[in-house]
Design a protein around this motif. Sequence first.
Motif, PDB file in Angstrom:
ATOM      1  N   TYR A  15       0.839  -1.194   0.000  1.00 23.17           N
ATOM      2  CA  TYR A  15       0.000   0.000   0.000  1.00 23.17           C
ATOM      3  C   TYR A  15       0.871   1.240   0.000  1.00 23.17           C
ATOM      4  CZ  TYR A  15      -3.901  -3.030   1.256  1.00 23.17           C
ATOM      5  OH  TYR A  15      -4.850  -4.020   1.255  1.00 23.17           O
ATOM      6  N   CYS A  16       0.320   2.304  -0.558  1.00 23.73           N
ATOM      7  CA  CYS A  16       0.953   3.626  -0.500  1.00 23.73           C
ATOM      8  C   CYS A  16       0.584   4.231   0.852  1.00 23.73           C
ATOM      9  CB  CYS A  16       0.409   4.464  -1.640  1.00 23.73           C
ATOM     10  SG  CYS A  16       1.080   6.108  -1.711  1.00 23.73           S
ATOM     11  N   VAL A  17       1.554   4.865   1.521  1.00 26.01           N
ATOM     12  CA  VAL A  17       1.318   5.486   2.823  1.00 26.01           C
ATOM     13  C   VAL A  17       1.776   6.942   2.741  1.00 26.01           C
ATOM     14  CG1 VAL A  17       1.859   5.405   5.291  1.00 26.01           C
ATOM     15  CG2 VAL A  17       1.705   3.268   3.990  1.00 26.01           C
ATOM     16  N   ARG A  18       0.915   7.866   3.176  1.00 28.28           N
ATOM     17  CA  ARG A  18       1.236   9.294   3.142  1.00 28.28           C
ATOM     18  C   ARG A  18       1.880   9.709   4.462  1.00 28.28           C
ATOM     19  NH1 ARG A  18      -2.489  14.305   3.245  1.00 28.28           N
ATOM     20  NH2 ARG A  18      -1.043  15.874   2.486  1.00 28.28           N
ATOM     21  N   THR A  19       2.940  10.516   4.363  1.00 29.00           N
ATOM     22  CA  THR A  19       3.688  10.926   5.553  1.00 29.00           C
ATOM     23  C   THR A  19       3.655  12.437   5.749  1.00 29.00           C
ATOM     24  OG1 THR A  19       5.798  11.295   4.428  1.00 29.00           O
ATOM     25  CG2 THR A  19       5.332   9.043   5.151  1.00 29.00           C
ATOM     26  N   PRO A  63       7.985  12.407  -2.801  1.00 33.05           N
ATOM     27  CA  PRO A  63       7.881  13.241  -1.592  1.00 33.05           C
ATOM     28  C   PRO A  63       6.521  13.084  -0.898  1.00 33.05           C
ATOM     29  CG  PRO A  63       8.809  14.491  -3.408  1.00 33.05           C
ATOM     30  CD  PRO A  63       8.333  13.192  -3.977  1.00 33.05           C
ATOM     31  N   GLY A  64       6.594  12.783   0.399  1.00 28.33           N
ATOM     32  CA  GLY A  64       5.382  12.636   1.194  1.00 28.33           C
ATOM     33  C   GLY A  64       4.773  11.251   1.180  1.00 28.33           C
ATOM     34  N   TYR A  65       5.437  10.289   0.534  1.00 29.68           N
ATOM     35  CA  TYR A  65       4.884   8.932   0.439  1.00 29.68           C
ATOM     36  C   TYR A  65       5.974   7.871   0.556  1.00 29.68           C
ATOM     37  CZ  TYR A  65       0.781  11.301  -1.387  1.00 29.68           C
ATOM     38  OH  TYR A  65      -0.292  12.128  -1.531  1.00 29.68           O
ATOM     39  N   PHE A  66       5.597   6.690   1.009  1.00 25.10           N
ATOM     40  CA  PHE A  66       6.424   5.498   0.926  1.00 25.10           C
ATOM     41  C   PHE A  66       5.488   4.316   0.759  1.00 25.10           C
ATOM     42  CE2 PHE A  66       5.509   5.618   5.446  1.00 25.10           C
ATOM     43  CZ  PHE A  66       5.390   4.288   5.817  1.00 25.10           C
ATOM     44  N   PHE A  67       6.039   3.128   0.596  1.00 21.43           N
ATOM     45  CA  PHE A  67       5.240   1.927   0.394  1.00 21.43           C
ATOM     46  C   PHE A  67       5.447   0.979   1.566  1.00 21.43           C
ATOM     47  CE2 PHE A  67       6.712   3.501  -3.747  1.00 21.43           C
ATOM     48  CZ  PHE A  67       5.495   3.888  -4.276  1.00 21.43           C
ATOM     49  N   ALA A  68       4.364   0.337   1.995  1.00 27.51           N
ATOM     50  CA  ALA A  68       4.443  -0.633   3.088  1.00 27.51           C
ATOM     51  C   ALA A  68       3.637  -1.872   2.692  1.00 27.51           C
ATOM     52  CB  ALA A  68       3.897  -0.044   4.383  1.00 27.51           C
ATOM     53  N   ARG A  69       4.153  -3.032   3.066  1.00 23.92           N
ATOM     54  CA  ARG A  69       3.489  -4.303   2.755  1.00 23.92           C
ATOM     55  C   ARG A  69       2.898  -4.848   4.050  1.00 23.92           C
ATOM     56  NH1 ARG A  69       4.774  -9.913   1.667  1.00 23.92           N
ATOM     57  NH2 ARG A  69       3.666 -10.504  -0.227  1.00 23.92           N
ATOM     58  N   PHE A  70       1.574  -4.937   4.088  1.00 24.57           N
ATOM     59  CA  PHE A  70       0.909  -5.398   5.302  1.00 24.57           C
ATOM     60  C   PHE A  70      -0.504  -5.870   4.998  1.00 24.57           C
ATOM     61  CE2 PHE A  70       0.121  -0.890   4.856  1.00 24.57           C
ATOM     62  CZ  PHE A  70      -1.210  -0.712   5.211  1.00 24.57           C
ATOM     63  N   ASP A  71      -1.111  -6.524   5.975  1.00 25.14           N
ATOM     64  CA  ASP A  71      -2.498  -6.951   5.891  1.00 25.14           C
ATOM     65  C   ASP A  71      -3.351  -5.829   6.473  1.00 25.14           C
ATOM     66  OD1 ASP A  71      -4.978  -8.152   5.942  1.00 25.14           O
ATOM     67  OD2 ASP A  71      -4.354  -9.890   7.111  1.00 25.14           O
ATOM     68  N   MET A  72      -4.175  -5.230   5.646  1.00 27.71           N
ATOM     69  CA  MET A  72      -4.988  -4.089   6.067  1.00 27.71           C
ATOM     70  C   MET A  72      -5.879  -4.454   7.255  1.00 27.71           C
ATOM     71  SD  MET A  72      -5.498  -0.861   5.388  1.00 27.71           S
ATOM     72  CE  MET A  72      -4.931  -0.536   3.736  1.00 27.71           C
ATOM     73  N   ALA A  73      -6.389  -5.670   7.291  1.00 30.71           N
ATOM     74  CA  ALA A  73      -7.304  -6.076   8.361  1.00 30.71           C
ATOM     75  C   ALA A  73      -6.620  -6.088   9.729  1.00 30.71           C
ATOM     76  CB  ALA A  73      -7.891  -7.446   8.054  1.00 30.71           C
ATOM     77  N   THR A  74      -5.351  -6.452   9.775  1.00 29.88           N
ATOM     78  CA  THR A  74      -4.663  -6.571  11.066  1.00 29.88           C
ATOM     79  C   THR A  74      -3.759  -5.397  11.404  1.00 29.88           C
ATOM     80  OG1 THR A  74      -2.883  -7.849  10.055  1.00 29.88           O
ATOM     81  CG2 THR A  74      -4.714  -9.094  11.026  1.00 29.88           C
TER      82      THR A  74
END
Length: 183
Positions: A15-19, A63-74
């Motif tokens: 997922y894309c994550v905004r910072t 700028p202002g974003y990175f990517f993280a790999r995770f299960d959205m539900a948990t």
Amino acid sequence: MIEQPVAFESGVRWYCVRTQPKKERLAAAQLSSLFDLETLSPRIRFKRKTVRGVVWFEEAMFPGYFFARFDMATHKRAVAFAPGVLNIPVFGGRFAEVEDVVVDGLRAELDDAGRADVMEPLAVGDETLILTGSMQGLPVRVVKVMPAEQRAAVLMEFLGQEVETIFPFSELEQRRKGALMQG
């Protein structure tokens, strides 16, 4: 106004994550260390002329974003409220998911430190400028590139005549990849 629920697929995904501004690397490192999540915060490296001379700079590729790999539900709550994170962007009622192939392709372009060099190599015929010394700012045209020696032969106008001389790459302005030369 009633907020509509945001859709997401179950399972571990990118997922894309905004910072917060300039906190991409910090937020990604926090998520990685606190929750053992896989993150990617790609950076770009480029040279810029300063009063100290030509210096390498590094900044976020997105700028202002990175990517993280995770299960959205948990992990949704842990990611959304991690230090430096503003939110997980939503587009069209869905969280901003990134395909594995996109992340893999991006990683293939990065070095071991997670950064990409974005300077376009000089080529024969390029118009550029001298960055240092008494000829600083003088326009020149590249006539020969010597990558092994990290030098280029250039033609410059000197006392009304074109003179060929050799400069190290570090003393010649190089373009950012994809940038147009301004003249």
